[in-house]
Design an enzyme around this catalytic site. Structure first.
Site, PDB file in Angstrom:
ATOM      1  N   GLY B  15       0.880  -1.302  -0.127  1.00  0.00           N
ATOM      2  CA  GLY B  15       0.048   0.082   0.216  1.00  0.00           C
ATOM      3  C   GLY B  15       0.921   1.169   0.098  1.00  0.00           C
ATOM      4  O   GLY B  15       1.890   1.381   0.891  1.00  0.00           O
ATOM      5  N   GLU B 174     -17.853  18.368   3.189  1.00  0.00           N
ATOM      6  CA  GLU B 174     -17.154  19.186   1.891  1.00  0.00           C
ATOM      7  C   GLU B 174     -17.664  19.089   0.480  1.00  0.00           C
ATOM      8  O   GLU B 174     -17.896  20.098  -0.148  1.00  0.00           O
ATOM      9  CB  GLU B 174     -15.558  18.658   2.067  1.00  0.00           C
ATOM     10  CG  GLU B 174     -14.953  19.041   3.342  1.00  0.00           C
ATOM     11  CD  GLU B 174     -13.447  18.748   3.392  1.00  0.00           C
ATOM     12  OE1 GLU B 174     -13.100  17.767   2.707  1.00  0.00           O
ATOM     13  OE2 GLU B 174     -12.756  19.470   4.084  1.00  0.00           O
ATOM     14  N   ASP B 305      -5.271   3.245   8.471  1.00  0.00           N
ATOM     15  CA  ASP B 305      -6.645   2.906   8.621  1.00  0.00           C
ATOM     16  C   ASP B 305      -6.645   1.339   9.062  1.00  0.00           C
ATOM     17  O   ASP B 305      -7.724   1.194   9.774  1.00  0.00           O
ATOM     18  CB  ASP B 305      -7.065   3.408   7.500  1.00  0.00           C
ATOM     19  CG  ASP B 305      -7.322   4.623   7.126  1.00  0.00           C
ATOM     20  OD1 ASP B 305      -7.055   5.576   7.943  1.00  0.00           O
ATOM     21  OD2 ASP B 305      -8.142   5.118   6.225  1.00  0.00           O
TER      22      ASP B 305
END
Lengths: 425, 425
Positions: B15, B174, B305
Site C-alpha cells: 500500500g 465538503e 487506517d
C-alpha cells in the site's frame, strides 16, 4: 430537445472543435439562435494531445467546457448529443436525444483516424485523436514498463519496450520526440531495475521525408533532431498490418512490438444523410463551394477538416489542421450574417500563417510564409503560439507552469495509470 | 517478480497511501531492501478527492507517481500488484504477478467504503474513495444536468437535480458545500435554460450532529455554514436503502433522487491470510500492539487506517485519517531500524494535531488541541495545510493556481465528462 422555437433563424452547428467554436463566437450578439451539438461536453485542443499521452500535461488543461465558452452569449444552446443523420428534406437532424429542426445547418464534425481499411491495425493499434484515446495510450505506455519488469524473457521485454509509431506527420514526430525524452530523462530513474537503454522508438513514414506537409528544410532538420534523440526514422516504408505482436511492411522489414501507434492519416468524420455518394470526395470529406456551402444545398454548410473546398493551391481541400478550421469558422460567421441580411456571401480565402512542429526540448521547426527557422527560438515560438491558442486563462496558466516545471526539472509528472488500459480490455 | 535477493533484510510494504509512503521515506538510506506493492502506480491525496468530483481540480494534481517518490532512494522497488493473500508460515505474499518472500511485512492497505452490508446502496450509490470513483461522480453530476434538459417532466428533472449525500463527516460536508457553490455560481450560467434554483442538496446524518468527530462548536458552525449555502441538513435520519430512484429511511422520510453519494463510513481493507477471525476487530481493522505489530506475529506490522491500536483515548483504534497514518508510518520506520539493531522498540504515541473541514469559500472549521476557530481565517489555514501536505512542488503550484483562479473568478473549470459514467454502465 426542449429548445424554444423563436422567430429568429436557428443555426445548428454539429461539433465543438476549432471550426464550430470559432463560428459560434462569431455569431454571438447576432440576431440568431445557435444550437451546438457535440458528443463531448468539452472542446479539445488536439495539437497537445501527445503531451497528455506522454505525461507532460493533464487532460483537463487542454480541454475546455463548451458551455463555459458559450455561456457568455445569449441565445446559445448546447446539447450533448450524437448526431445520427441529417434529413435535408425535412430540415432536421436526427440525434440520440431526439430530432431538431434547423434553418441553417453547419457540419463541423472534424476528422477521425484513417486506417485506410486496414482492420488489423484498427483492432490492435492505438490512435490519438481524442482525450480518452490519449489517456489509454498513456496508461498502456506505463503498463508496458511495469510488465517488462516481471519477465525474464529478453524478447518479451524488448517487445514491451519497443514503440512503433506509424506516420511522421506532426503528431507522429512530436510523440516520437516526447517518448525519446522520457527514455532519457525519466525511465532510468523510475525503472532502475530495467535496462531502459534497450527502449526503442521507431518512427515509420511511407514517403521519403518526415513532416512532408512542411518545407524540405524543416523535414531535414526535424529528422536530424529525431536522430539526435535516438529515434529510429524509417522512410519509404509502407506498413501493411499489425497482429498485436508483429508490424509487417511491404518489404522484408518487420517490427516486434506490443505498441503500435497509428498517426498515419485522418479522414473526415461524415454524418449520414444528404446524398453522400456524390458529395464525399478524397479523404472522406464533404465537397463545399467557396462559401463553405455543401454542394447542392443552400442551407447546409461544412467547415474545418470535414470540408473539402477545392482551390488552386489545394485542389483536394485545405490541410486538415487547426488554422483552416478556425478561419473557415470565422468566415462562415460573417457569411451567415450577410446571407441573413440578403447580402451576397464572400468567398473564403485561406491565409496560410505557416506551420510548426516540436521535436523536443529546445528543438522545433517553424515554417512561416517568408521565413523558416529551427532550434531553440523555434521552440519558444511554438510554445508561445500554443499557449496563446489554448482556450481559457486557467488552462494557459496551468500549462505554462507544467512546461516551466518540466523544462527546469527535465521531468513530466502526470505519469499516472488512472484508468488501466490493458485490464479493462 | 524479479526482485534481487540480497543479504539485507527485505521489508515488503503493501500500500502506497499516507502510512506506506511515510514509512518508505523513513527507511531511505537504511541498510534494508524495501519493496512496495500497490494496485495503483500513484499515491492519492484523498482529502481533496471531493474537489476532483466537483470540477475544481484535475485528478493528476492530487496524485503522485509512487516511483517518482521512491526514485530518489537506493534499494527501493515498486511493483504494480494486487495482493491476494499473506502466507505467514512461508513468510510470503501471494499477488496477481507472483509470490514474494519477506523478512518483515507491513500492511498499509488503508480503508474502503463501508456499506454496512447494505447491498442496494452498494449497487446503486456512488462512493468517493479513489480517483476513478471521483471521476465517475464528476461525470454523473454533469450528465444529470444534460439529461435534465431533455425532459419536460418536472418530477424527472427534480430527481436528476437532487443530490443526496449520506454521511456528514468531512467528506460529506465538503462535498455538500462544493455542490452548493456549483449550484449558485456555475449552474445558472451553464444551464440558463434550466431552472437550477430547483437543485437540491440533501445531507443526511444518522447521529445528532455533522462532523461528529470534531468539537461541538465546529459542528454547530459547519451546520450554519451549510444552511447558509442552501444545503438541507437532516440529522438523526438513518438511511436504509436506495433502489436507484428512492432513498428510504427508517422513518417515513424518503428522497427521490438519481444520485446517492455514500460517505457514511469506511472499513479496513483487509488482506486474506493470517488468522483473520481472531485479528479483525471493529471497523474491519487488524488488531496491533503498541508497536504496530500484528497480534501474534513478530514480523508482520500494520499501519494507518487498517491498524487498530487500542489506547486509552481510542479504545477502538485511532481515527481513520491521514495524521495517524503518517505518524504510524514514520514511527514504524524508527522501530524497524531499532529492531534490526536489536534495540527494544518504542511504543507509538499519537500526537493529535487537530482536525479541520472546509464548507465553502471563506467557510471552514478548525479544531486545534487548544484553540478552535471558524470562518475566513480557518479557511486560509485549511488551504495552507492542504497545499503543504500535497506531495510534489508541481502539484502544489497547479493546485494553488486553480484555487486562486476559482477564488477570484467564482469558477471551477474542470467540469469535463471525459469518461461518461452512465453510458459505460
Amino acid at each position: 430537445m426542449n429548445i424554444p422555437k423563436t422567430s429568429t433563424p436557428r443555426i445548428v452547428i454539429i461539433g465543438g472543435g476549432f471550426a464550430g467554436i470559432s463560428l459560434a463566437k462569431k455569431l454571438s450578439k447576432k440576431d440568431v439562435q445557435v444550437v451546438m451539438l457535440d458528443r463531448h461536453n468539452y472542446h479539445t485542443f488536439q495539437p497537445l494531445l501527445y503531451q497528455v499521452s506522454t505525461g507532460a500535461l493533464e487532460p483537463d488543461s487542454i480541454a475546455y467546457p463548451i458551455r463555459k465558452i458559450l455561456s457568455q452569449y445569449r441565445n446559445f444552446y448546447f446539447r450533448l448529443a450524437d448526431v445520427e443523420e441529417v434529413l435535408p428534406e425535412q430540415k432536421k437532424v436526427k440525434t440520440d436525444i431526439g430530432e431538431l429542426s434547423y434553418d441553417y445547418l453547419v457540419i463541423a464534425t472534424g476528422s477521425k483516424t484513417n486506417y485506410y481499411g486496414n482492420q488489423s491495425i484498427k483492432e490492435n493499434g492505438m490512435a490519438m485523436k481524442t482525450i480518452p484515446q490519449s489517456l489509454n495510450l498513456r496508461s498502456l505506455i506505463l503498463e508496458n514498463f511495469e510488465q517488462a519488469l516481471l519477465t525474464d524473457s529478453i524478447d518479451e521485454q524488448d517487445m514491451l519496450m519497443n514503440f512503433v509509431i506509424v506516420g511522421a506527420g506532426p503528431t507522429g514526430v512530436e510523440l516520437a520526440g516526447a517518448l525519446a525524452e522520457i527514455k532519457k530523462g525519466i525511465l532510468p530513474k523510475d525503472y532502475p531495475d530495467l535496462d531502459t537503454r534497450r527502449v526503442q522508438i521507431n518512427l515509420i513514414q511511407a514517403s521519403d521525408r518526415v513532416l512532408q506537409e512542411m518545407s524540405p528544410v524543416a523535414s531535414k532538420k526535424a529528422e536530424q533532431f529525431l536522430e539526435k534523440l535516438g529515434v529510429h526514422v524509417w522512410k519509404n516504408v509502407l506498413v501493411t498490418g499489425y497482429d498485436g505482436e508483429t508490424v509487417s511492411t511491404k518489404s522484408d522489414l518487420s517490427f516486434k512490438t506490443a505498441t503500435l501507434i497509428w498517426s498515419a492519416g485522418v479522414m473526415g468524420a461524415t454524418v449520414k444523410g444528404m446524398n453522400a455518394e456524390d458529395l464525399i470526395v478524397k479523404g472522406n470529406r464533404i465537397r463545399v463551394n467557396q462559401y463553405n456551402q455543401v454542394d447542392g444545398y443552400e442551407d447546409i454548410f461544412a467547415v474545418g477538416d470535414i470540408a473539402a473546398m477545392s482551390t488552386e493551391k489545394f485542389p483536394d481541400g485545405h490541410p486538415m489542421m487547426a488554422q483552416p478550421a478556425i478561419q473557415q469558422g470565422k468566415h462562415l460567421g460573417i457569411n451567415l450574417e450577410r446571407l441573413l441580411s440578403n447580402k451576397p456571401m464572400k468567398p473564403f480565402n485561406y491565409f496560410d500563417k505557416g506551420s510548426m512542429a516540436t521535436i523536443g526540448r529546445n528543438k522545433a521547426v517553424v515554417d512561416l510564409p517568408n521565413f523558416k527557422f529551427q532550434g531553440v527560438f523555434a521552440w519558444f515560438v511554438w510554445m508561445f503560439i500554443h499557449l496563446f491558442f489554448l482556450i481559457g486563462f486557467r488552462n494557459r496558466m496551468v500549462v505554462f507552469i507544467n512546461w516551466a516545471y518540466n523544462y527546469i526539472r527535465f521531468d513530466r509528472e502526470a505519469r499516472l495509470i488512472i484508468r488501466p488500459y490493458k485490464k479493462s480490455t
